[in-house]
Design a protein around this motif. Structure first.
Motif, PDB file in Angstrom:
ATOM      1  N   ILE A   1      59.330 -32.578  69.461  1.00 36.43           N
ATOM      2  CA  ILE A   1      59.827 -33.049  68.161  1.00 36.43           C
ATOM      3  C   ILE A   1      60.359 -34.473  68.291  1.00 36.43           C
ATOM      4  O   ILE A   1      60.120 -35.329  67.432  1.00 36.43           O
ATOM      5  N   TYR A   2      61.061 -34.757  69.375  1.00 40.51           N
ATOM      6  CA  TYR A   2      61.593 -36.101  69.584  1.00 40.51           C
ATOM      7  C   TYR A   2      60.459 -37.117  69.754  1.00 40.51           C
ATOM      8  O   TYR A   2      60.506 -38.215  69.197  1.00 40.51           O
TER       9      TYR A   2
ATOM     10  N   THR B   1      53.352 -34.194  58.747  1.00 39.60           N
ATOM     11  CA  THR B   1      53.954 -35.525  58.839  1.00 39.60           C
ATOM     12  C   THR B   1      52.899 -36.601  59.038  1.00 39.60           C
ATOM     13  O   THR B   1      53.015 -37.690  58.471  1.00 39.60           O
TER      14      THR B   1
ATOM     15  N   ASN C   1      58.966 -37.847  66.433  1.00 38.39           N
ATOM     16  CA  ASN C   1      59.847 -38.756  65.702  1.00 38.39           C
ATOM     17  C   ASN C   1      59.645 -40.201  66.170  1.00 38.39           C
ATOM     18  O   ASN C   1      59.584 -41.131  65.354  1.00 38.39           O
TER      19      ASN C   1
ATOM     20  N   LEU D   1      56.272 -41.514  64.809  1.00 37.49           N
ATOM     21  CA  LEU D   1      56.349 -41.883  63.397  1.00 37.49           C
ATOM     22  C   LEU D   1      57.055 -43.217  63.213  1.00 37.49           C
ATOM     23  O   LEU D   1      56.628 -44.045  62.404  1.00 37.49           O
ATOM     24  N   ALA D   2      58.130 -43.439  63.952  1.00 33.25           N
ATOM     25  CA  ALA D   2      58.830 -44.729  63.858  1.00 33.25           C
ATOM     26  C   ALA D   2      57.940 -45.860  64.364  1.00 33.25           C
ATOM     27  O   ALA D   2      57.993 -46.977  63.844  1.00 33.25           O
TER      28      ALA D   2
END
Length: 197
Positions: A72-73, A170, A76, A79-80
């Motif tokens: 999950i990290y 996402t 994230n 995505l950034a």
């Protein structure tokens, strides 16, 4: 100027710890500075570390929650990395608000039909920070697999399915955002060489 050792006064333990920390942080920064130009080798090293981590998870048949949190990290971070530093959807809202209030319109950081000026894509998370954060997270996650405290019993197939659903949703939203605002976060094709014929 006299130092504390010249005057015969011994440095305190706090000063010794502070000096040691400063020296170690400088050495750490020098190592990172030396690794900066080797993008491919840095990512290959991180991929190798991630492979060892996943191999440890599979062979030990445990620490699935650590693996899930790590995934999950990394999602994230990805995505950034794919998003522009200045979100065009927020810029459009600000532009509309400014026009409604009668002020001068704010220009968007991304090129649009209104202006043909070239603006380079600026990432919200630069490649270097992406790599550094992913590598640190992989090291921490790998370290967590050596402690029974983090081996929480969980039915892992649910975590895998949930992660892939989350990833698909996402990424679909991110791709729709990229298509709507017409930006590509990658350098595709041959780069122009200026000054050569």
């Amino acid at each position: 100027m006299m130092s504390s050792t010249d005057s015969g006064v011994e440095p305190s333990p706090v000063q010794n710890i502070s000096a040691g920390y400063t020296r170690l942080s400088r050495q750490y920064q020098q190592i990172l500075d030396r690794w900066t130009p080797y993008t491919l080798y840095r990512w290959l090293g991180t991929a190798g570390l991630l492979s060892v981590f996943l191999l440890r998870i599979v062979l030990s048949q445990g620490w699935y929650i650590v693996c899930y949190a790590h995934a999950i990290y990394l999602l994230n971070l990805l995505l950034a990395f794919l998003q522009p530093k200045f979100d065009p959807s927020l810029q459009e809202d600000l532009l509309a608000d400014e026009i409604e209030e009668g002020g001068t319109p704010i220009t968007s950081p991304l090129p649009s039909a209104r202006d043909d000026e070239f603006r380079p894509f600026v990432r919200r998370l630069p490649e270097w920070q992406f790599w550094l954060s992913a590598t640190r997270a992989s090291l921490i996650a790998f370290g967590c697999t050596f402690f029974e405290l983090f081996d929480v019993p969980v039915y892992w197939p649910i975590l895998v399915v949930y992660f892939f659903v989350l990833f698909a949703l996402t990424m679909r939203r991110q791709i729709q955002h990229m298509v709507k605002y017409k930006y590509v976060p990658f350098d595709i094709g041959r780069k122009a060489r200026y000054g050569s014929r």
